[in-house]
Scaffold this motif. Sequence first.
Motif, PDB file in Angstrom:
ATOM      1  N   SER A  46     -30.395 -30.782 -25.319  1.00  0.00           N
ATOM      2  CA  SER A  46     -30.652 -30.319 -26.773  1.00  0.00           C
ATOM      3  C   SER A  46     -29.419 -30.531 -27.584  1.00  0.00           C
ATOM      4  O   SER A  46     -29.435 -30.503 -28.806  1.00  0.00           O
ATOM      5  CB  SER A  46     -31.240 -29.006 -26.872  1.00  0.00           C
ATOM      6  OG  SER A  46     -32.705 -29.155 -26.387  1.00  0.00           O
ATOM      7  N   LEU A  47     -28.453 -30.667 -26.840  1.00  0.00           N
ATOM      8  CA  LEU A  47     -27.111 -30.457 -27.582  1.00  0.00           C
ATOM      9  C   LEU A  47     -26.129 -31.868 -27.617  1.00  0.00           C
ATOM     10  O   LEU A  47     -26.117 -32.520 -26.526  1.00  0.00           O
ATOM     11  CB  LEU A  47     -26.311 -29.397 -27.040  1.00  0.00           C
ATOM     12  CG  LEU A  47     -26.587 -28.104 -26.899  1.00  0.00           C
ATOM     13  CD1 LEU A  47     -25.602 -27.076 -26.132  1.00  0.00           C
ATOM     14  CD2 LEU A  47     -26.921 -27.447 -28.119  1.00  0.00           C
ATOM     15  N   LYS A  48     -25.735 -32.285 -28.877  1.00  0.00           N
ATOM     16  CA  LYS A  48     -24.840 -33.457 -28.896  1.00  0.00           C
ATOM     17  C   LYS A  48     -23.651 -32.846 -28.388  1.00  0.00           C
ATOM     18  O   LYS A  48     -22.833 -33.730 -28.170  1.00  0.00           O
ATOM     19  CB  LYS A  48     -25.009 -33.905 -30.286  1.00  0.00           C
ATOM     20  CG  LYS A  48     -26.325 -34.641 -30.732  1.00  0.00           C
ATOM     21  CD  LYS A  48     -26.211 -35.422 -32.070  1.00  0.00           C
ATOM     22  CE  LYS A  48     -25.563 -36.684 -31.639  1.00  0.00           C
ATOM     23  NZ  LYS A  48     -25.369 -37.308 -32.811  1.00  0.00           N
ATOM     24  N   GLY A  49     -23.224 -31.632 -28.509  1.00  0.00           N
ATOM     25  CA  GLY A  49     -21.941 -31.043 -28.345  1.00  0.00           C
ATOM     26  C   GLY A  49     -21.968 -29.772 -28.407  1.00  0.00           C
ATOM     27  O   GLY A  49     -23.029 -29.211 -29.237  1.00  0.00           O
ATOM     28  N   LEU A  50     -20.865 -29.030 -28.223  1.00  0.00           N
ATOM     29  CA  LEU A  50     -20.829 -27.612 -28.248  1.00  0.00           C
ATOM     30  C   LEU A  50     -19.494 -27.240 -28.452  1.00  0.00           C
ATOM     31  O   LEU A  50     -18.555 -27.809 -27.948  1.00  0.00           O
ATOM     32  CB  LEU A  50     -21.283 -26.856 -26.988  1.00  0.00           C
ATOM     33  CG  LEU A  50     -20.624 -26.956 -25.803  1.00  0.00           C
ATOM     34  CD1 LEU A  50     -19.638 -25.869 -25.409  1.00  0.00           C
ATOM     35  CD2 LEU A  50     -21.695 -26.598 -24.685  1.00  0.00           C
ATOM     36  N   VAL A  51     -19.347 -26.492 -29.196  1.00  0.00           N
ATOM     37  CA  VAL A  51     -17.856 -25.662 -29.481  1.00  0.00           C
ATOM     38  C   VAL A  51     -17.715 -24.118 -29.174  1.00  0.00           C
ATOM     39  O   VAL A  51     -18.695 -23.132 -29.716  1.00  0.00           O
ATOM     40  CB  VAL A  51     -17.394 -25.840 -31.125  1.00  0.00           C
ATOM     41  CG1 VAL A  51     -16.087 -25.154 -31.479  1.00  0.00           C
ATOM     42  CG2 VAL A  51     -17.570 -27.427 -31.448  1.00  0.00           C
ATOM     43  N   ALA A  52     -16.801 -23.710 -28.495  1.00  0.00           N
ATOM     44  CA  ALA A  52     -16.850 -22.222 -28.103  1.00  0.00           C
ATOM     45  C   ALA A  52     -15.418 -21.935 -28.227  1.00  0.00           C
ATOM     46  O   ALA A  52     -14.424 -22.336 -27.859  1.00  0.00           O
ATOM     47  CB  ALA A  52     -17.084 -22.288 -26.598  1.00  0.00           C
ATOM     48  N   ALA A  53     -15.201 -21.217 -29.355  1.00  0.00           N
ATOM     49  CA  ALA A  53     -14.204 -20.400 -29.931  1.00  0.00           C
ATOM     50  C   ALA A  53     -13.799 -19.118 -29.556  1.00  0.00           C
ATOM     51  O   ALA A  53     -14.761 -18.338 -29.858  1.00  0.00           O
ATOM     52  CB  ALA A  53     -13.970 -20.532 -31.495  1.00  0.00           C
ATOM     53  N   GLY A  54     -12.614 -18.748 -28.706  1.00  0.00           N
ATOM     54  CA  GLY A  54     -12.655 -17.340 -28.212  1.00  0.00           C
ATOM     55  C   GLY A  54     -13.595 -16.737 -27.623  1.00  0.00           C
ATOM     56  O   GLY A  54     -13.943 -15.529 -27.986  1.00  0.00           O
ATOM     57  N   ALA A  55     -13.987 -17.353 -26.546  1.00  0.00           N
ATOM     58  CA  ALA A  55     -15.194 -17.201 -25.745  1.00  0.00           C
ATOM     59  C   ALA A  55     -14.914 -17.080 -24.275  1.00  0.00           C
ATOM     60  O   ALA A  55     -13.789 -16.893 -23.656  1.00  0.00           O
ATOM     61  CB  ALA A  55     -16.191 -18.245 -25.899  1.00  0.00           C
ATOM     62  N   ALA A  56     -15.900 -16.783 -23.625  1.00  0.00           N
ATOM     63  CA  ALA A  56     -15.619 -16.828 -21.985  1.00  0.00           C
ATOM     64  C   ALA A  56     -16.971 -17.000 -21.163  1.00  0.00           C
ATOM     65  O   ALA A  56     -17.980 -16.975 -21.987  1.00  0.00           O
ATOM     66  CB  ALA A  56     -15.177 -15.241 -21.674  1.00  0.00           C
ATOM     67  N   ALA A  57     -16.937 -17.132 -20.072  1.00  0.00           N
ATOM     68  CA  ALA A  57     -18.164 -17.545 -19.335  1.00  0.00           C
ATOM     69  C   ALA A  57     -18.650 -16.306 -18.349  1.00  0.00           C
ATOM     70  O   ALA A  57     -19.483 -16.376 -17.622  1.00  0.00           O
ATOM     71  CB  ALA A  57     -17.885 -18.836 -18.488  1.00  0.00           C
ATOM     72  N   ARG A  58     -17.925 -15.152 -18.529  1.00  0.00           N
ATOM     73  CA  ARG A  58     -18.040 -14.080 -17.480  1.00  0.00           C
ATOM     74  C   ARG A  58     -17.527 -13.078 -18.417  1.00  0.00           C
ATOM     75  O   ARG A  58     -16.678 -13.101 -19.332  1.00  0.00           O
ATOM     76  CB  ARG A  58     -17.595 -14.263 -16.059  1.00  0.00           C
ATOM     77  CG  ARG A  58     -16.065 -14.334 -16.120  1.00  0.00           C
ATOM     78  CD  ARG A  58     -15.399 -14.644 -14.592  1.00  0.00           C
ATOM     79  NE  ARG A  58     -14.127 -15.162 -14.516  1.00  0.00           N
ATOM     80  CZ  ARG A  58     -13.003 -14.340 -14.199  1.00  0.00           C
ATOM     81  NH1 ARG A  58     -13.370 -12.981 -13.929  1.00  0.00           N
ATOM     82  NH2 ARG A  58     -12.061 -14.779 -14.055  1.00  0.00           N
ATOM     83  N   ASP A  59     -17.660 -11.764 -17.722  1.00  0.00           N
ATOM     84  CA  ASP A  59     -17.310 -10.591 -18.011  1.00  0.00           C
ATOM     85  C   ASP A  59     -16.029 -10.456 -17.991  1.00  0.00           C
ATOM     86  O   ASP A  59     -15.135 -10.404 -17.113  1.00  0.00           O
ATOM     87  CB  ASP A  59     -17.919  -9.437 -17.276  1.00  0.00           C
ATOM     88  CG  ASP A  59     -17.334  -8.053 -17.322  1.00  0.00           C
ATOM     89  OD1 ASP A  59     -16.736  -7.693 -18.348  1.00  0.00           O
ATOM     90  OD2 ASP A  59     -17.161  -7.016 -16.466  1.00  0.00           O
ATOM     91  N   TYR A  60     -15.209 -10.168 -19.282  1.00  0.00           N
ATOM     92  CA  TYR A  60     -13.688 -10.109 -19.537  1.00  0.00           C
ATOM     93  C   TYR A  60     -13.196  -8.674 -19.534  1.00  0.00           C
ATOM     94  O   TYR A  60     -12.233  -8.160 -19.641  1.00  0.00           O
ATOM     95  CB  TYR A  60     -13.182 -11.123 -20.419  1.00  0.00           C
ATOM     96  CG  TYR A  60     -13.990 -10.877 -21.824  1.00  0.00           C
ATOM     97  CD1 TYR A  60     -13.840 -10.087 -22.809  1.00  0.00           C
ATOM     98  CD2 TYR A  60     -14.897 -11.822 -22.077  1.00  0.00           C
ATOM     99  CE1 TYR A  60     -14.274  -9.812 -23.793  1.00  0.00           C
ATOM    100  CE2 TYR A  60     -15.462 -12.036 -23.222  1.00  0.00           C
ATOM    101  CZ  TYR A  60     -15.580 -10.973 -24.206  1.00  0.00           C
ATOM    102  OH  TYR A  60     -16.231 -10.986 -25.398  1.00  0.00           O
ATOM    103  N   TYR A  61     -14.335  -7.560 -20.003  1.00  0.00           N
ATOM    104  CA  TYR A  61     -14.089  -6.214 -20.231  1.00  0.00           C
ATOM    105  C   TYR A  61     -13.428  -5.520 -18.831  1.00  0.00           C
ATOM    106  O   TYR A  61     -12.673  -4.914 -19.144  1.00  0.00           O
ATOM    107  CB  TYR A  61     -15.251  -5.566 -20.388  1.00  0.00           C
ATOM    108  CG  TYR A  61     -16.079  -6.015 -21.888  1.00  0.00           C
ATOM    109  CD1 TYR A  61     -15.636  -6.769 -22.534  1.00  0.00           C
ATOM    110  CD2 TYR A  61     -17.232  -5.204 -22.003  1.00  0.00           C
ATOM    111  CE1 TYR A  61     -16.358  -7.097 -23.651  1.00  0.00           C
ATOM    112  CE2 TYR A  61     -17.765  -5.283 -23.513  1.00  0.00           C
ATOM    113  CZ  TYR A  61     -17.547  -6.550 -24.111  1.00  0.00           C
ATOM    114  OH  TYR A  61     -18.211  -6.541 -25.211  1.00  0.00           O
ATOM    115  N   THR A  62     -14.063  -5.949 -17.603  1.00  0.00           N
ATOM    116  CA  THR A  62     -13.684  -5.391 -16.634  1.00  0.00           C
ATOM    117  C   THR A  62     -12.429  -5.729 -15.879  1.00  0.00           C
ATOM    118  O   THR A  62     -11.595  -4.852 -15.521  1.00  0.00           O
ATOM    119  CB  THR A  62     -14.624  -5.448 -15.339  1.00  0.00           C
ATOM    120  OG1 THR A  62     -15.974  -5.045 -16.008  1.00  0.00           O
ATOM    121  CG2 THR A  62     -14.658  -4.642 -14.301  1.00  0.00           C
TER     122      THR A  62
END
Length: 284
Positions: free
Chosen positions: A116-132
């Motif tokens: 469904s995506l031609k492309g994606l932009v992820a700014a200031g993000a993560a793929a897992r919990d960074y709180y811990t």
Amino acid sequence: MTKWQRRVVKTTRGTFEIFTAGEGEPLCVTHLYSVFNESGDYFADEFTSTRRVILVNLREAGSSVGAQEHYQLSMLETIFDLEAVREALGYEQWIFAGHSTGGILAVIYGIYFPGSLKGLVAAGAAARDYYTFSKECIYHSGHPQFQVMQDYNERLKQQTLSAAERKEISISRTKLSLFKPENYHDYFHKKIHKGLSAVRMNFMNREFQLFDVTRKLKLVTAPALIICGRHDVQCPLEYSIEMAEGIPDSELIVFENSSHYPFLEENGLFHRKISSFLKRIDRL
């Protein structure tokens, strides 16, 4: 000032409030717990010069449908909702761009609906919990400004705040995430105002304790632009590096003089990198 048009879209998963601006190929923007309105959004504004931007109020935000069950507020269910919006608007594909928790949604979207995506932009993000795990993160109890940020977030959830009080707290909260907080008024000079969905934020804080899609990053087949400020205190740089290493067709751009808002803190560089990425996608 970008002019945003409000619209309510009927989908197979309920009605969703959206705001649109710009012309061109479709690009969707949202955030996990923000409540948008006709004043728009700073991150979304950056794409309106070359794209038709669809800014989505998620379930329990603005005039969008409510949640009948708590699980409907989850990140995966949110992606199902976004897919329903895309289909209702008649787009075969679109670009998805997100900042912070919006960037997290971008990655999850890429994992579960790459077609469904031609492309994606992820700014200031993560793929897992960074709180811990990261003391560099302001949401980690070991960070020196942890309690300050927590107090601001809890106060912003209060429905009894006056507009002036809410604005003052929001400014103080945002300054914590700028490399040069003294430049706040230079960055945030537009008449943009948005709210916060307390029920969505509360659900996210619980769900986030189990969040980790790092082993699924290889499933993202759409081209991905990963952006992060060198000094990001919300989603530290190491998590953007991790995403870029895991997503096959990805590019990482590090903004050396930014914290959590590189699209404002280094606006010129941001536009050059976004322009290059979008031109690449247009050639595909």
